[in-house]
Design a protein around this motif. Structure first.
Motif, short mmCIF file in Angstrom:
data_model
loop_
_atom_site.label_atom_id
_atom_site.label_comp_id
_atom_site.label_asym_id
_atom_site.label_seq_id
_atom_site.Cartn_x
_atom_site.Cartn_y
_atom_site.Cartn_z
N ASP A 52 0.87 -1.17 0.00
CA ASP A 52 0.00 0.00 0.00
C ASP A 52 0.91 1.23 0.00
O ASP A 52 1.77 1.35 0.88
CB ASP A 52 -0.88 0.00 1.25
CG ASP A 52 -1.73 1.24 1.39
OD1 ASP A 52 -1.84 2.02 0.42
OD2 ASP A 52 -2.29 1.44 2.48
N PRO A 53 0.78 2.13 -0.98
CA PRO A 53 1.65 3.31 -1.02
C PRO A 53 1.63 4.12 0.28
O PRO A 53 2.62 4.76 0.62
CB PRO A 53 1.11 4.14 -2.18
CG PRO A 53 0.35 3.18 -3.02
CD PRO A 53 -0.16 2.11 -2.10
N GLY A 54 0.54 4.07 1.01
CA GLY A 54 0.45 4.78 2.28
C GLY A 54 1.36 4.20 3.35
O GLY A 54 1.65 4.85 4.36
N SER A 55 1.82 2.96 3.16
CA SER A 55 2.70 2.34 4.15
C SER A 55 4.18 2.63 3.89
O SER A 55 5.02 2.28 4.70
CB SER A 55 2.49 0.83 4.18
OG SER A 55 3.16 0.20 3.09
N ASP A 57 7.46 4.69 3.84
CA ASP A 57 8.00 5.80 4.62
C ASP A 57 9.44 6.04 4.15
O ASP A 57 10.26 5.12 4.21
CB ASP A 57 7.97 5.44 6.10
CG ASP A 57 8.42 6.57 6.99
OD1 ASP A 57 8.14 7.74 6.66
OD2 ASP A 57 9.07 6.30 8.02
N TYR A 110 5.05 5.89 -6.66
CA TYR A 110 4.84 4.45 -6.61
C TYR A 110 3.83 4.08 -7.68
O TYR A 110 2.72 4.63 -7.71
CB TYR A 110 4.32 4.06 -5.21
CG TYR A 110 4.09 2.59 -5.02
CD1 TYR A 110 5.14 1.73 -4.77
CD2 TYR A 110 2.80 2.06 -5.07
CE1 TYR A 110 4.92 0.37 -4.57
CE2 TYR A 110 2.58 0.71 -4.88
CZ TYR A 110 3.64 -0.14 -4.63
OH TYR A 110 3.43 -1.47 -4.44
#
Length: 154
Positions: A52-55, A57, A110
């Motif tokens: 998930d691109p939100g994960s 960092d 991503y």
């Protein structure tokens, strides 16, 4: 007599199971990556399928670039797994950037399971031309000769 070629490997499933049971790596995994220079930028691409691109960092601390990512798999209640080779995992990669990059303008994207990080080369590290002053005169005399008009000129 007929011989039939088969891709059947009775040890394949046993090998997979043994690898899963004996795998003691429980910490972050490394992600495969490529790094190249394209003009005034370095480009880092890393394979992170199913992330998930939100994960993702990305941190810069001084000259250390750190990339972290998590792959989580949703639990499906009431299903009977036939095989489950994909597993939840965390990924980590750290790179020392050196002094020739602009850490303020790093960008990332991503797409299709590939993380791309663009790292610009700093202005100080870019190739540049150096002016050569020649002859028997010093730099100050050359500047003065250019600034003063020749005698007899109006």
């Amino acid at each position: 007599m007929m011989i039939v070629a088969s891709n059947f490997d009775p040890f394949r499933d046993l090998d997979r199971m043994a690898s899963a049971l004996l795998d003691t790596r429980r910490g972050p995994r490394r992600m495969p990556m490529d790094l190249y220079r394209d003009g005034d930028h370095y480009v880092l691409t890393a394979d992170l399928p199913g992330i998930d691109p939100g994960s993702v960092d990305i941190d810069v601390d001084g000259q250390l670039l750190t990339i972290r990512a998590e792959r989580t798999l949703g639990d499906r209640e009431g299903v009977k797994w036939i095989t489950r080779e994909r597993e939840a995992a965390s990924f980590l990669r750290q790179l020392n950037l050196g002094q020739g990059v602009d850490t303020e303008d790093i960008s990332a994207s991503y797409f299709n399971g590939v993380l791309s990080v663009t790292i610009p080369v700093s202005e100080k590290a870019k190739p540049r031309k150096i002016q050569v002053i020649g002859g028997d005169t010093t730099a100050d005399e050359t500047v003065m000769a250019v600034e003063q008009p020749a005698k007899g000129a109006s």
